[in-house]
Design a protein around this motif. Structure first.
Motif, PDB file in Angstrom:
ATOM      1  N   GLN A  92       0.807  -1.218   0.000  1.00  0.00           N
ATOM      2  CA  GLN A  92       0.000   0.000   0.000  1.00  0.00           C
ATOM      3  C   GLN A  92       0.849   1.281   0.000  1.00  0.00           C
ATOM      4  O   GLN A  92       0.730   2.135   0.881  1.00  0.00           O
ATOM      5  CB  GLN A  92      -0.947  -0.019   1.199  1.00  0.00           C
ATOM      6  N   ASN A 151       2.284   4.339  -2.981  1.00  0.00           N
ATOM      7  CA  ASN A 151       1.868   4.884  -4.278  1.00  0.00           C
ATOM      8  C   ASN A 151       2.719   4.419  -5.449  1.00  0.00           C
ATOM      9  O   ASN A 151       2.217   4.307  -6.562  1.00  0.00           O
ATOM     10  CB  ASN A 151       1.828   6.412  -4.214  1.00  0.00           C
ATOM     11  N   LYS A 158      -0.634   4.847   0.512  1.00  0.00           N
ATOM     12  CA  LYS A 158      -1.940   4.961  -0.128  1.00  0.00           C
ATOM     13  C   LYS A 158      -2.958   5.242   0.967  1.00  0.00           C
ATOM     14  O   LYS A 158      -2.682   5.048   2.162  1.00  0.00           O
ATOM     15  CB  LYS A 158      -2.301   3.660  -0.853  1.00  0.00           C
ATOM     16  N   GLU A 159      -4.144   5.635   0.565  1.00  0.00           N
ATOM     17  CA  GLU A 159      -5.190   6.013   1.514  1.00  0.00           C
ATOM     18  C   GLU A 159      -5.523   4.893   2.501  1.00  0.00           C
ATOM     19  O   GLU A 159      -5.764   5.140   3.666  1.00  0.00           O
ATOM     20  CB  GLU A 159      -6.448   6.423   0.746  1.00  0.00           C
TER      21      GLU A 159
END
Length: 196
Positions: free
Chosen positions: A128, A130, A154-155
């Protein structure tokens, strides 16, 4: 005459004492200064070479035997006129000694060899982040820095479920790791997904 001899002895003793203290003072100062060669030996003994590392090999006075920006192949073998030198899993100091030993006798009388790092093999980061992938290792790298190099979390990334697989671990097991923990060349960092 005896008085002259005693003055001569005292004078010689003073000169001798002055020489001794004069010669020992720079040594005391040198002992207080950091030993760069000793520090290099400690660092080179701690780091073990692996496939993908880029090294510089200098054989002083013998340009044709030197190698600049030499990337270690998967086999870890470096070819010299005297034969193969195996570099995988050894320190820079051990590699220097192996090359010097091979050159000694048949090729050079007293070879002086220096091996230095030019570029470490990459580390890997996936999950996770980017921009997962392989990135050049820099000394002092932490998980937090590695995530930053990979474009950040990432979110849905979990900042508490991060694992590392150390290259040097023969069992290839993943262990949980903190954000401020060290990352080494060849390591694989995996950032898991958060469910909340």
């Amino acid at each position: 005459m005896q008085e002259m001899n005693s003055e001569l002895r005292r004078g010689l003793l003073l000169v001798f004492f002055g020489l001794i203290t004069g010669l020992s003072a720079p040594r005391a100062q040198a002992a207080d200064m950091p030993d760069q060669a000793g520090q290099r030996a400690v660092e080179s003994n701690a780091y073990r070479l692996g496939a993908g590392d880029v090294i510089n090999i200098t054989v002083y006075g013998e340009e044709d035997l030197s190698r600049q920006k030499y990337r270690l192949p998967d086999s870890g073998v470096i070819m010299f006129p005297f034969g193969e030198v195996h570099a995988l899993g050894v320190s820079l100091a051990v590699l220097e000694a192996r090359i010097a030993d091979g050159l000694r006798g048949g090729y050079l009388v007293n070879p002086r060899v220096s091996v230095s790092m030019d570029e470490y093999r990459p580390f890997f980061i996936n999950g996770q982040v980017n921009q997962p992938g392989a990135y050049p290792y820099k000394s002092g790298l932490t998980v937090r820095m590695a995530v930053s190099v990979a474009g950040g979390f990432k979110e849905r990334a979990s900042q508490s479920k991060i694992f590392v697989q150390r290259e040097k671990d023969a069992s290839h097991r993943q262990e949980k790791i903190a954000l401020d923990a060290a990352v080494f060349p060849g390591d694989t960092v995996t950032v898991e997904e958060s469910f909340f």
